[in-house]
Design a protein around this motif. Structure first.
Motif, PDB file in Angstrom:
ATOM      1  N   ALA A   1     124.540  15.997 -54.136  1.00 40.13           N
ATOM      2  CA  ALA A   1     123.279  16.021 -53.381  1.00 40.13           C
ATOM      3  C   ALA A   1     123.483  15.469 -51.974  1.00 40.13           C
ATOM      4  CB  ALA A   1     122.210  15.231 -54.122  1.00 40.13           C
ATOM      5  N   ALA A   2     124.258  14.404 -51.847  1.00 36.80           N
ATOM      6  CA  ALA A   2     124.550  13.838 -50.525  1.00 36.80           C
ATOM      7  C   ALA A   2     125.308  14.859 -49.675  1.00 36.80           C
ATOM      8  CB  ALA A   2     125.338  12.543 -50.664  1.00 36.80           C
ATOM      9  N   ASN A   3     126.261  15.564 -50.285  1.00 35.67           N
ATOM     10  CA  ASN A   3     127.006  16.588 -49.554  1.00 35.67           C
ATOM     11  C   ASN A   3     126.082  17.713 -49.100  1.00 35.67           C
ATOM     12  OD1 ASN A   3     129.175  15.004 -50.336  1.00 35.67           O
ATOM     13  ND2 ASN A   3     130.463  16.742 -50.853  1.00 35.67           N
ATOM     14  N   PHE A   4     125.144  18.109 -49.972  1.00 31.24           N
ATOM     15  CA  PHE A   4     124.185  19.140 -49.595  1.00 31.24           C
ATOM     16  C   PHE A   4     123.336  18.657 -48.422  1.00 31.24           C
ATOM     17  CE2 PHE A   4     120.282  21.557 -49.746  1.00 31.24           C
ATOM     18  CZ  PHE A   4     120.740  22.855 -49.927  1.00 31.24           C
ATOM     19  N   ALA A   5     122.869  17.436 -48.481  1.00 31.47           N
ATOM     20  CA  ALA A   5     122.078  16.876 -47.386  1.00 31.47           C
ATOM     21  C   ALA A   5     122.894  16.821 -46.096  1.00 31.47           C
ATOM     22  CB  ALA A   5     121.564  15.481 -47.760  1.00 31.47           C
ATOM     23  N   ALA A   6     124.198  16.569 -46.210  1.00 25.58           N
ATOM     24  CA  ALA A   6     125.068  16.522 -45.036  1.00 25.58           C
ATOM     25  C   ALA A   6     125.111  17.869 -44.326  1.00 25.58           C
ATOM     26  CB  ALA A   6     126.479  16.095 -45.435  1.00 25.58           C
ATOM     27  N   LYS A   7     125.129  18.944 -45.090  1.00 18.46           N
ATOM     28  CA  LYS A   7     125.132  20.284 -44.509  1.00 18.46           C
ATOM     29  C   LYS A   7     123.835  20.537 -43.735  1.00 18.46           C
ATOM     30  CE  LYS A   7     127.789  21.723 -48.534  1.00 18.46           C
ATOM     31  NZ  LYS A   7     129.050  22.153 -47.974  1.00 18.46           N
ATOM     32  N   GLU A   8     122.715  20.190 -44.355  1.00 18.30           N
ATOM     33  CA  GLU A   8     121.409  20.376 -43.717  1.00 18.30           C
ATOM     34  C   GLU A   8     121.282  19.495 -42.468  1.00 18.30           C
ATOM     35  OE1 GLU A   8     118.831  22.440 -44.564  1.00 18.30           O
ATOM     36  OE2 GLU A   8     120.006  23.358 -46.162  1.00 18.30           O
ATOM     37  N   ALA A   9     121.779  18.264 -42.545  1.00 16.22           N
ATOM     38  CA  ALA A   9     121.723  17.362 -41.388  1.00 16.22           C
ATOM     39  C   ALA A   9     122.538  17.926 -40.229  1.00 16.22           C
ATOM     40  CB  ALA A   9     122.222  15.969 -41.784  1.00 16.22           C
ATOM     41  N   PHE A  10     123.708  18.496 -40.535  1.00 11.58           N
ATOM     42  CA  PHE A  10     124.532  19.107 -39.495  1.00 11.58           C
ATOM     43  C   PHE A  10     123.791  20.254 -38.811  1.00 11.58           C
ATOM     44  CE2 PHE A  10     127.159  22.676 -38.255  1.00 11.58           C
ATOM     45  CZ  PHE A  10     127.905  22.108 -37.238  1.00 11.58           C
ATOM     46  N   LEU A  11     123.177  21.122 -39.605  1.00 20.08           N
ATOM     47  CA  LEU A  11     122.460  22.267 -39.033  1.00 20.08           C
ATOM     48  C   LEU A  11     121.322  21.813 -38.129  1.00 20.08           C
ATOM     49  CD1 LEU A  11     122.411  24.513 -42.209  1.00 20.08           C
ATOM     50  CD2 LEU A  11     123.828  24.828 -40.154  1.00 20.08           C
ATOM     51  N   LYS A  12     120.668  20.722 -38.500  1.00 22.33           N
ATOM     52  CA  LYS A  12     119.598  20.173 -37.667  1.00 22.33           C
ATOM     53  C   LYS A  12     120.163  19.589 -36.371  1.00 22.33           C
ATOM     54  CE  LYS A  12     116.604  19.345 -41.594  1.00 22.33           C
ATOM     55  NZ  LYS A  12     116.037  18.367 -42.531  1.00 22.33           N
ATOM     56  N   ALA A  13     121.285  18.904 -36.478  1.00 27.95           N
ATOM     57  CA  ALA A  13     121.912  18.336 -35.279  1.00 27.95           C
ATOM     58  C   ALA A  13     122.389  19.443 -34.340  1.00 27.95           C
ATOM     59  CB  ALA A  13     123.077  17.423 -35.667  1.00 27.95           C
ATOM     60  N   ALA A  14     122.867  20.547 -34.910  1.00 29.03           N
ATOM     61  CA  ALA A  14     123.329  21.674 -34.106  1.00 29.03           C
ATOM     62  C   ALA A  14     122.150  22.393 -33.449  1.00 29.03           C
ATOM     63  CB  ALA A  14     124.128  22.653 -34.967  1.00 29.03           C
ATOM     64  N   GLY A  15     120.965  22.226 -34.031  1.00 29.77           N
ATOM     65  CA  GLY A  15     119.759  22.807 -33.457  1.00 29.77           C
ATOM     66  C   GLY A  15     119.588  24.281 -33.753  1.00 29.77           C
ATOM     67  N   THR A  16     120.258  24.763 -34.789  1.00 27.79           N
ATOM     68  CA  THR A  16     120.228  26.203 -35.058  1.00 27.79           C
ATOM     69  C   THR A  16     119.614  26.573 -36.392  1.00 27.79           C
ATOM     70  OG1 THR A  16     122.378  26.108 -36.108  1.00 27.79           O
ATOM     71  CG2 THR A  16     122.345  26.558 -33.738  1.00 27.79           C
TER      72      THR A  16
END
Length: 135
Positions: A60-75
């Motif tokens: 679950a933490a790894n899944f959240a990491a993916k979503e957090a990255f996409l938000k940081a990338a702004g895309t």
């Protein structure tokens, strides 16, 4: 210089349904990269007890990491990104870090970015925090 910040929460019980349901194998291949699948033994059935709880919380933490990255990338999740190319790995000292492959790695290099990751899980929730910084 700071490029972007992202954070995400993932409910562990919700992710468990995806990891154990009828389409679990396809979900795991689409979402998790090879290093993550190996580290979390995601290609094996979840055992009962504490070991399974820890694997689920980490997944679950790894899944959240993916979503957090996409938000940081702004895309958000769109080209050129693929979730399995955004991996949350653990360094030898246990610290979380990103590993990128494919088009995601190319995008990071083209934008001259480095990513930092922080993870936590408690009370049935997993949290990830990502910063993207210019090199």
């Amino acid at each position: 210089m700071l490029y972007g910040i992202g954070c995400d929460l993932c409910e562990i019980a919700h992710l468990e349904k995806s990891l154990t349901g009828a389409h679990a194998a396809a979900f795991i291949r689409r979402v998790y990269g090879e290093a993550e699948r190996a580290a979390l033994s995601l290609d094996e059935p979840l055992p009962a007890g504490r070991s399974a709880a820890h694997r689920l919380a980490s997944a679950a933490a790894n899944f959240a990491a993916k979503e957090a990255f996409l938000k940081a990338a702004g895309t958000g999740l769109r080209e050129p990104f693929s979730l399995c190319e955004i991996e949350a790995v653990r360094l030898e000292n246990g610290a979380p870090a990103y590993h990128f492959s494919g088009q995601t790695a190319e995008w990071m290099q083209a934008h001259g970015l480095a990513a930092r990751l922080s993870l936590s899980h408690e009370g049935g929730m997993a949290l990830a925090f990502c910063t993207l910084e210019t090199l």
